[in-house]
Design a protein around this motif. Structure first.
Motif, PDB file in Angstrom:
ATOM      1  N   ASP A   1      36.993  47.672  37.246  1.00 11.89           N
ATOM      2  CA  ASP A   1      38.268  46.992  37.010  1.00 11.89           C
ATOM      3  C   ASP A   1      38.136  45.607  37.643  1.00 11.89           C
ATOM      4  N   GLY A   2      37.803  44.617  36.831  1.00  7.07           N
ATOM      5  CA  GLY A   2      37.581  43.255  37.322  1.00  7.07           C
ATOM      6  C   GLY A   2      38.812  42.634  37.961  1.00  7.07           C
ATOM      7  N   ARG A   3      39.991  43.112  37.592  1.00  2.00           N
ATOM      8  CA  ARG A   3      41.225  42.558  38.156  1.00  2.00           C
ATOM      9  C   ARG A   3      41.425  43.004  39.596  1.00  2.00           C
ATOM     10  N   THR A   4      41.137  44.292  39.890  1.00  6.09           N
ATOM     11  CA  THR A   4      41.375  44.815  41.234  1.00  6.09           C
ATOM     12  C   THR A   4      40.108  44.923  42.077  1.00  6.09           C
TER      13      THR A   4
ATOM     14  N   MET B   1      35.271  53.199  44.330  1.00  6.45           N
ATOM     15  CA  MET B   1      34.743  52.356  45.417  1.00  6.45           C
ATOM     16  C   MET B   1      35.269  50.938  45.215  1.00  6.45           C
ATOM     17  N   LYS B   2      35.609  50.313  46.323  1.00  6.30           N
ATOM     18  CA  LYS B   2      36.042  48.913  46.268  1.00  6.30           C
ATOM     19  C   LYS B   2      35.199  48.156  47.294  1.00  6.30           C
ATOM     20  N   PRO B   3      34.031  47.683  46.855  1.00  4.16           N
ATOM     21  CA  PRO B   3      33.148  46.989  47.795  1.00  4.16           C
ATOM     22  C   PRO B   3      33.743  45.668  48.265  1.00  4.16           C
TER      23      PRO B   3
ATOM     24  N   LEU C   1      34.779  52.749  39.314  1.00  2.50           N
ATOM     25  CA  LEU C   1      34.971  54.188  39.154  1.00  2.50           C
ATOM     26  C   LEU C   1      33.732  54.805  38.541  1.00  2.50           C
ATOM     27  N   VAL C   2      33.202  55.830  39.179  1.00  4.23           N
ATOM     28  CA  VAL C   2      32.177  56.685  38.595  1.00  4.23           C
ATOM     29  C   VAL C   2      32.912  57.955  38.211  1.00  4.23           C
TER      30      VAL C   2
END
Length: 66
Positions: A21-24, A60-62, A28-29
């Protein structure tokens, strides 16, 4: 099963979709079954579990620094 630092565990032998999700910034796997419960186990990392108690997704949100 006891965990050992650096160990890996086979989740299953099926392929998983990977969605960004490029916006947030969340990645997601996704497994085949829908998530019924979610567990936040590290900052920016969420594990999804289906109704049978199996893996259903990993969010995951690196955060890149430096």
């Amino acid at each position: 099963m006891d965990s050992i630092p650096g160990m890996a565990v086979l989740v299953d032998d099926m392929r998983h979709d990977v969605v960004l999700d490029g916006r947030t910034g969340w990645v997601l796997v996704a497994g085949a079954a829908p998530t019924s419960e979610a567990l936040l186990f590290a900052e920016g990392t969420v594990l999804g579990i289906d109704d049978a108690g199996h893996f259903s997704g990993l969010w995951m949100k690196p955060e890149f620094t430096g």
